[in-house]
Scaffold this active site. Structure first.
Site, short mmCIF file in Angstrom:
data_model
loop_
_atom_site.label_atom_id
_atom_site.label_comp_id
_atom_site.label_asym_id
_atom_site.label_seq_id
_atom_site.Cartn_x
_atom_site.Cartn_y
_atom_site.Cartn_z
N ARG A 42 -2.76 11.39 -14.09
CA ARG A 42 -2.38 12.12 -12.89
C ARG A 42 -1.23 13.11 -13.15
O ARG A 42 -1.21 14.20 -12.60
CB ARG A 42 -2.00 11.14 -11.80
CG ARG A 42 -3.22 10.38 -11.32
CD ARG A 42 -2.84 9.58 -10.13
NE ARG A 42 -3.94 8.82 -9.60
CZ ARG A 42 -3.84 8.11 -8.51
NH1 ARG A 42 -2.72 8.06 -7.84
NH2 ARG A 42 -4.88 7.43 -8.07
N ASP A 144 2.03 10.53 6.76
CA ASP A 144 1.79 10.13 5.38
C ASP A 144 2.93 10.67 4.54
O ASP A 144 3.64 11.60 4.96
CB ASP A 144 0.44 10.69 4.87
CG ASP A 144 -0.11 9.92 3.67
OD1 ASP A 144 -1.02 9.10 3.86
OD2 ASP A 144 0.40 10.13 2.55
C1 LIG Z 1 -5.54 4.44 0.17
S1 LIG Z 1 -4.82 5.56 1.35
C2 LIG Z 1 -5.24 4.77 2.87
C3 LIG Z 1 -5.68 5.77 3.92
C4 LIG Z 1 -6.11 5.15 5.24
N1 LIG Z 1 -5.03 4.44 5.88
C5 LIG Z 1 -7.29 4.25 5.06
O1 LIG Z 1 -7.16 3.02 5.13
O2 LIG Z 1 -8.39 4.77 4.83
C6 LIG Z 1 -3.06 5.18 1.18
C7 LIG Z 1 -2.16 6.26 1.74
O3 LIG Z 1 -0.83 5.76 1.81
C8 LIG Z 1 0.06 6.81 1.53
N2 LIG Z 1 1.37 6.27 1.12
C9 LIG Z 1 1.70 5.67 -0.04
N3 LIG Z 1 2.99 5.33 -0.05
C10 LIG Z 1 3.51 5.71 1.14
C11 LIG Z 1 4.80 5.64 1.72
N4 LIG Z 1 5.83 5.11 1.08
N5 LIG Z 1 4.97 6.15 2.96
C12 LIG Z 1 3.92 6.70 3.62
N6 LIG Z 1 2.68 6.81 3.12
C13 LIG Z 1 2.47 6.32 1.88
C14 LIG Z 1 -0.65 7.62 0.45
O4 LIG Z 1 -0.18 8.93 0.36
C15 LIG Z 1 -2.11 7.52 0.89
O5 LIG Z 1 -2.51 8.65 1.61
#
Ligand SMILES: C[S@@+](CC[C@H](N)C(=O)[O-])C[C@H]1O[C@@H](n2cnc3c(N)ncnc32)[C@H](O)[C@@H]1O
Length: 288
Positions: A42, A144
């Site tokens: 990445r 996010d």
């Molecule tokens: C796997 S996706 C899940 C998306 C959606 N909630 C779903 O279940 O389909 C995880 C998301 O969490 C976000 N994320 C990771 N760490 C985070 C943080 N500390 N604060 C806010 N968002 C975060 C990532 O950017 C990503 O878009």
């Protein structure tokens, strides 16, 4: 783990360790040693874009405090997999919850890891269907950490593959076909959602309760248990007493049993008088 294959960029165990500490301190994302190759893949794109030759050089750029690059570093290390109506059993529960609250003013929902928007649009569609109107009394704040995915979510444009497989005539009712064959969420749907960048680790969330529901799905899996607990302690006081917390299929809240109790499969409600945080205490000081 280091592999023996020659690599385009030098990436030592010390470099991995620095990346691991930086992203944990800033975003709570806990990288195990098994993620070594993923991190290389990445971040290699960032090194290529910057014309650098080693991860050590790249880490120096970050350590010098380049905030734009730090944002891109963070965006590179998030995993954004999502889809419309993912874990579909949640949406009829959300619909019932909204219908039960009908008549009590505007209902407030927080989608706390919205990724590219499929989740908040699924929540918005559910609200429209529950109230049988494109203008339901619902307000969704979708947040996010990753600025790249938030931009995609704001645009609300999705591939025909994604949208045409939606059931119940939803493609036609909630999306406009674009000249390039993709679909854009209708203006009314987009108007139900406000997007903001929020790091769940930051000490002050720009979120005001009381909320009718919080979606926090498939993000806590990236956090360790103490970090999860701190986030959960801060969610609880933001929810109405009968508010619901929706989490992902592989997330359980056994370690927060004094704060949240299971209502139904991966849907939780507050334990009344439980051990939730009453103030917005910092989770962890930011890196910068
Ligand atoms: C796997 S996706 C899940 C998306 C959606 N909630 C779903 O279940 O389909 C995880 C998301 O969490 C976000 N994320 C990771 N760490 C985070 C943080 N500390 N604060 C806010 N968002 C975060 C990532 O950017 C990503 O878009």
């Amino acid at each position: 783990m280091l592999t023996n294959t020659p690599r385009e960029f030098a990436f030592t165990e010390q470099d991995f360790e620095k990346v691991r500490v930086m992203i944990y301190n800033y975003a709570g994302i806990a990288l195990t040693p098994a993620k070594h190759d993923m991190v290389y893949g990445r971040l290699a794109r960032r090194l290529r874009a910057l014309g650098l030759r080693t991860f050590n050089e790249y880490l120096q750029v970050l350590e010098r405090g380049d905030s734009k690059e730090f944002e891109l570093f963070t965006n590179s290390l998030t995993t954004n997999l999502t889809s419309f109506f993912r874990e579909s059993h949640h949406f009829p529960m959300l619909a019932d919850h909204l219908k039960a609250a009908r008549g009590s003013g505007v209902l407030n929902l927080w989608c706390s890891a919205s990724s590219t928007g499929e989740e908040p649009y699924s929540m918005a569609i559910t609200a429209c269907e529950a109230f049988d109107t494109l203008r339901p009394p619902v307000h969704i704040i979708a947040t996010d950490l990753d600025t790249g995915v938030l931009e995609t979510a704001r645009q609300g444009v999705y591939s025909a593959d994604e949208v045409e497989k939606l059931e119940n005539n939803r493609a036609r009712r909630f999306f406009d076909r674009q000249p390039d064959g993709r679909y854009r969420a209708k203006q009314e749907l987009r108007d139900l959602i406000v997007y903001r960048r929020v790091n769940l680790m930051e000490p002050n969330w720009p979120i005001r309760g009381p909320l009718d529901a919080i979606f926090c799905r498939n993000v806590m899996i990236y956090f360790d248990k103490p970090t999860q607990l701190k986030v959960l302690q801060r969610f609880a006081p933001l929810l109405k007493p009968d508010g619901l917390l929706f989490v992902g299929h592989s997330e359980n809240l056994y370690h927060a049993a004094d704060i949240f109790k299971l209502r139904s499969k991966t849907v939780y409600e507050r334990v009344q008088g439980g051990a939730a945080a009453t103030s917005t205490s910092p989770l962890r000081s930011g890196l910068r």
